[in-house]
Design a protein around this motif. Structure first.
Motif, PDB file in Angstrom:
ATOM      1  N   LYS A  34       0.809  -1.215   0.000  1.00 46.30           N
ATOM      2  CA  LYS A  34       0.000   0.000   0.000  1.00 46.30           C
ATOM      3  C   LYS A  34       0.851   1.279   0.000  1.00 46.30           C
ATOM      4  N   GLU A  35       1.834   1.351   0.924  1.00 40.47           N
ATOM      5  CA  GLU A  35       2.624   2.579   1.061  1.00 40.47           C
ATOM      6  C   GLU A  35       3.375   2.886  -0.232  1.00 40.47           C
ATOM      7  N   ALA A  36       4.008   1.848  -0.785  1.00 41.07           N
ATOM      8  CA  ALA A  36       4.769   2.046  -2.021  1.00 41.07           C
ATOM      9  C   ALA A  36       3.842   2.492  -3.145  1.00 41.07           C
ATOM     10  N   PHE A  37       2.632   1.903  -3.171  1.00 39.33           N
ATOM     11  CA  PHE A  37       1.664   2.254  -4.206  1.00 39.33           C
ATOM     12  C   PHE A  37       1.251   3.713  -4.083  1.00 39.33           C
ATOM     13  N   LEU A  38       0.921   4.138  -2.845  1.00 39.21           N
ATOM     14  CA  LEU A  38       0.515   5.525  -2.618  1.00 39.21           C
ATOM     15  C   LEU A  38       1.618   6.494  -3.031  1.00 39.21           C
ATOM     16  N   GLN A  39       2.862   6.151  -2.621  1.00 36.36           N
ATOM     17  CA  GLN A  39       3.988   7.029  -2.973  1.00 36.36           C
ATOM     18  C   GLN A  39       4.167   7.096  -4.484  1.00 36.36           C
ATOM     19  N   GLY A  40       3.992   5.935  -5.136  1.00 36.53           N
ATOM     20  CA  GLY A  40       4.125   5.884  -6.594  1.00 36.53           C
ATOM     21  C   GLY A  40       3.086   6.754  -7.281  1.00 36.53           C
ATOM     22  N   VAL A  41       1.841   6.673  -6.802  1.00 41.10           N
ATOM     23  CA  VAL A  41       0.781   7.470  -7.418  1.00 41.10           C
ATOM     24  C   VAL A  41       1.053   8.953  -7.210  1.00 41.10           C
ATOM     25  N   GLU A  42       1.482   9.305  -5.979  1.00 40.36           N
ATOM     26  CA  GLU A  42       1.737  10.724  -5.705  1.00 40.36           C
ATOM     27  C   GLU A  42       2.910  11.243  -6.546  1.00 40.36           C
ATOM     28  N   ALA A  43       3.933  10.401  -6.689  1.00 43.63           N
ATOM     29  CA  ALA A  43       5.068  10.809  -7.528  1.00 43.63           C
ATOM     30  C   ALA A  43       4.598  11.019  -8.968  1.00 43.63           C
ATOM     31  N   GLY A  44       3.690  10.149  -9.423  1.00 43.65           N
ATOM     32  CA  GLY A  44       3.146  10.284 -10.773  1.00 43.65           C
ATOM     33  C   GLY A  44       2.399  11.592 -10.937  1.00 43.65           C
ATOM     34  N   VAL A  45       1.601  11.944  -9.911  1.00 41.85           N
ATOM     35  CA  VAL A  45       0.839  13.193  -9.959  1.00 41.85           C
ATOM     36  C   VAL A  45       1.793  14.387 -10.056  1.00 41.85           C
ATOM     37  N   ARG A  46       2.850  14.363  -9.216  1.00 46.28           N
ATOM     38  CA  ARG A  46       3.812  15.482  -9.232  1.00 46.28           C
ATOM     39  C   ARG A  46       4.517  15.582 -10.585  1.00 46.28           C
ATOM     40  N   GLU A  47       4.822  14.411 -11.164  1.00 53.84           N
ATOM     41  CA  GLU A  47       5.510  14.416 -12.452  1.00 53.84           C
ATOM     42  C   GLU A  47       4.613  15.046 -13.531  1.00 53.84           C
ATOM     43  N   GLU A  48       3.320  14.673 -13.487  1.00 55.22           N
ATOM     44  CA  GLU A  48       2.375  15.245 -14.453  1.00 55.22           C
ATOM     45  C   GLU A  48       2.327  16.768 -14.313  1.00 55.22           C
ATOM     46  N   MET A  49       2.343  17.233 -13.050  1.00 56.55           N
ATOM     47  CA  MET A  49       2.259  18.684 -12.837  1.00 56.55           C
ATOM     48  C   MET A  49       3.509  19.384 -13.354  1.00 56.55           C
ATOM     49  N   GLU A  50       4.672  18.735 -13.208  1.00 53.73           N
ATOM     50  CA  GLU A  50       5.909  19.319 -13.748  1.00 53.73           C
ATOM     51  C   GLU A  50       5.811  19.427 -15.275  1.00 53.73           C
ATOM     52  N   LEU A  51       5.256  18.355 -15.890  1.00 50.16           N
ATOM     53  CA  LEU A  51       5.084  18.372 -17.344  1.00 50.16           C
ATOM     54  C   LEU A  51       4.209  19.547 -17.768  1.00 50.16           C
ATOM     55  N   LEU A  52       3.122  19.757 -16.994  1.00 48.68           N
ATOM     56  CA  LEU A  52       2.206  20.852 -17.313  1.00 48.68           C
ATOM     57  C   LEU A  52       2.916  22.194 -17.234  1.00 48.68           C
ATOM     58  N   LYS A  53       3.720  22.368 -16.155  1.00 48.29           N
ATOM     59  CA  LYS A  53       4.386  23.663 -15.951  1.00 48.29           C
ATOM     60  C   LYS A  53       5.232  24.052 -17.156  1.00 48.29           C
ATOM     61  N   GLY A  54       5.866  23.035 -17.764  1.00 46.74           N
ATOM     62  CA  GLY A  54       6.712  23.315 -18.920  1.00 46.74           C
ATOM     63  C   GLY A  54       5.925  23.776 -20.133  1.00 46.74           C
ATOM     64  N   ARG A  55       4.627  23.510 -20.132  1.00 47.54           N
ATOM     65  CA  ARG A  55       3.825  23.880 -21.295  1.00 47.54           C
ATOM     66  C   ARG A  55       2.931  25.087 -21.031  1.00 47.54           C
ATOM     67  N   MET A  56       3.116  25.735 -19.895  1.00 46.93           N
ATOM     68  CA  MET A  56       2.209  26.839 -19.551  1.00 46.93           C
ATOM     69  C   MET A  56       2.664  28.144 -20.189  1.00 46.93           C
ATOM     70  N   ARG A  57       1.696  28.924 -20.622  1.00 46.06           N
ATOM     71  CA  ARG A  57       1.974  30.271 -21.121  1.00 46.06           C
ATOM     72  C   ARG A  57       0.806  31.128 -20.628  1.00 46.06           C
ATOM     73  N   ILE A  58       0.818  31.342 -19.318  1.00 46.15           N
ATOM     74  CA  ILE A  58      -0.320  32.036 -18.710  1.00 46.15           C
ATOM     75  C   ILE A  58       0.014  33.512 -18.487  1.00 46.15           C
TER      76      ILE A  58
END
Lengths: 309, 311
Positions: free
Chosen positions: B287-311
């Motif tokens: 469970k713990e490893a899974f939760l950490q993995g999902v959260e890391a995935g979420v953070r990675e997605e947000m980093e990807l988004l930041k690189g594409r922002m032009r706000i």
């Protein structure tokens, strides 16, 4: 050869009930068929499963059209479609909530034969047999069907343990309570003889309920005046394309207008569009009772009340 | 200025008594979309739960003229309808406002089977709105895995949990550099409404993906459908953004705080805990490893988004 048809709503476990009966019958050395009816098995929509039981090999492979036993898991099933083809001396086992006042129609009362009933909803609740918020009524119903068919409590227990090897205690308890608490067994025919000997089966003509076809067709479906060819199959927007979906409901939402703040969240989050924006009246003919409105209401002004209470 | 719930139109395009499951996110999303599109629209559907629930001829549960088309052809069929309307207008047979053409497709018809036609329509910049309601599985046929199913989720074809990650379809569409695209959620109907109104006013190809928790498929209680959609947004699983011509121009709802201030995602555990499809891992020692993995995935997605922002 005995034929059984089980009616319920999607998610209540008609197919699993048929499987459990089949395990128990096989343990008694009988031949069994289970015949799930494949349509659109949506949660809450009316579904059916059929079975055949015999002491000899079953060669017939068709759907069951003239059942001897009907098992009704749910209230609000459409009367005509359920009884179709039932033998006049047939047995109708109902989940007691099924005899509800809601539709104003008691399916079992229209059948002259034996009408046993059991409070499967109450037993499942009492045995804490609840999954995803729904009581597993098929397990107590399995106990009740077993009593009808002369299956021993021992075979009931073994079948459930075979189906769910881990954590079957609550299910066994619920099934055995269903076995004990089934009522109205007076005049029950000897099912073992029905199963074993074709000559013992009731021979009277089955009930035939005429299927009502729509009399008024939309104009575009009528034949073209000049060519006589029917127009293209055009559909028209209509409420209730799946019938009165309010019958799918187990619990109904009731808005307390005194505590309601008219925030309209229930209206905007209703997946079925049954809540009126201006008046916040709920159309119970079509409300499927999903409970989203009650969950989302910030003022907790909506309560889910079990049907029939 | 975002539209308030009270100001959403009362008109309904989804009629009561349809064949959808109780608590269906597809009909809920379609209600908000219909309020934004207005009555002058044409709908195209590939095989999905929505087609199963719309009724059988001569009855239909939606007020739009609708076409049921082959699974793989959403993009090309909608393009055909658009070209036909344009030709009619050119010949003077179609007067007044042009109808909005839109497709209403599940994640299977978008991520997997319909991807080629979708990508081609985006490249041609055909003038319609492609809606994907993403319930992360082929729910209509009994919940099989799709390209949108997240890792570890149990479906009937992944009984031990899916071993692969889901594709990032919104980012794929972002790289088509289409005039407008957005991600939305059934839990934020006013936000969805605004996005559809905006898409309607833009000429060219528009893509809107709506996150739609499916309760028989994901195995949670029907009453929690909207709650889970909201938790998905708060926890960053479903990020709400809009993009124009390949750049993200707007973040909405809780996503704004998550991405801009780097606030910690909330409710991730609650979101995963509520779903039966993750129970096998949420009740194990992984469970713990899974939760950490999902959260890391979420953070990675947000980093990807930041690189594409032009706000």
């Amino acid at each position: 050869m005995l034929e059984i048809r089980i009616h319920g709503h999607g998610g209540q476990g008609t197919v699993t009930l048929a499987e459990l009966i089949a395990y128990a019958q096989m343990k008694m050395g009988r031949h069994v068929q289970t015949l799930p009816f494949f349509g659109m098995e949506r949660r809450g929509a009316p579904v059916k499963t059929a079975m055949r039981l015999s002491d000899e090999e079953i060669l017939l492979k068709s759907q069951v059209y003239k059942p001897h036993v009907l098992v009704l898991l749910s209230e609000g099933l459409e009367s005509g479609a359920v009884q179709q083809g039932l033998h006049k001396q047939g047995v109708v086992l109902v989940n007691r909530a099924c005899v509800a006042e809601r539709s104003g129609e008691n399916v079992a009362a229209n059948v002259p034969g034996c009408n046993p009933s059991v409070d499967a909803w109450g037993i499942a609740r009492a045995c804490e047999l609840v999954l995803m918020g729904q009581p597993l009524i098929n397990v107590p119903m399995f106990g009740a069907v077993s009593r009808l068919l002369g299956i021993s409590p021992q075979a009931v227990t073994e079948s459930i343990e075979y189906k769910w090897p881990a954590g079957s205690e609550a299910s066994v308890r619920a099934a055995l309570r269903g076995y004990e608490e089934v009522q109205g067994l007076e005049g029950l025919p000897d099912m073992a003889r029905w199963i074993g000997d074709a000559a013992e089966l009731p021979t009277e003509i089955p009930m035939e309920i005429p299927v009502e076809l729509p009399t008024e067709l939309p104009a575009a479906l009528k034949a073209n005046r000049i060519t006589g060819v029917p127009a293209h199959p055009v559909s028209f927007p209509q409420k209730g394309v799946s019938g009165q979906t309010g019958t799918w409901r187990l619990e109904r939402p009731v808005i307390n207008k005194d505590t309601c703040t008219s925030c309209l969240l229930c209206w905007v989050f209703c997946p079925e569009a049954v809540i009126e924006k201006e008046t916040l009246d709920i159309d119970y003919t079509y409300c499927k009772g999903c409970g989203v409105c009650a969950e989302e209401c910030p003022a907790k002004a909506i309560n889910m009340i079990r049907e029939g209470e | 200025m975002a539209t308030r719930i009270k100001d959403l139109p009362a008109e309904e395009v989804v009629l009561s008594g349809n064949g959808a499951c109780a608590s269906c996110p597809s009909t809920l999303a379609l209600r908000s979309v219909g309020k934004a599109l207005g009555p002058n629209a044409i709908m195209l559907l590939t095989p999905s739960c929505t087609v199963a629930s719309m009724g059988v001829t001569p009855q239909m549960a939606f007020t739009y003229p609708a076409m049921n088309i082959c699974f793989a052809t959403a993009g090309s069929s909608a393009a055909g309808v658009v070209y036909a309307l344009e030709a009619q207008a050119m010949k003077g047979r179609l007067q007044g406002e042009m109808p909005t053409v839109f497709t209403w497709i599940g994640d299977g018809g978008t991520y997997d089977i319909g991807f080629q036609a979708l990508s081609a329509a985006a490249e041609r910049n055909d003038n319609f709105i492609f809606f994907c309601y993403n319930n992360e599985a082929y729910s209509n046929t009994g919940v099989q895995r799709s390209g949108a199913t997240p890792a570890y989720a149990v479906t009937t074809t992944t009984p031990g949990g899916k071993t692969e990650n889901k594709k990032n379809m919104p980012l794929l569409m972002l790289d088509h550099r289409i005039p407008y695209m957005a991600t939305a959620s059934v839990a934020y109907p006013a936000d969805l409404y605004d996005k559809v109104v905006k898409a309607k006013g833009i000429k060219g190809f528009k893509y809107i993906e709506i996150f739609a928790p499916c309760y028989p498929g994901w195995k949670f209680e029907s009453k929690d459908m909207v709650k889970l959609a909201r938790l998905a947004v708060r926890s960053g699983i479903n990020l709400l953004w809009e993009a124009e011509n390949g750049y993200i121009t707007h973040l909405s709802g809780p996503t704004k705080a998550l991405v801009e201030t780097g606030a910690a995602p909330r409710g991730l555990e609650e979101y995963l805990e509520a779903q039966g499809r993750f129970r096998h891992v949420m009740t194990s020692e992984k469970k713990e490893a899974f939760l950490q993995g999902v959260e890391a995935g979420v953070r990675e997605e947000m980093e990807l988004l930041k690189g594409r922002m032009r706000i």
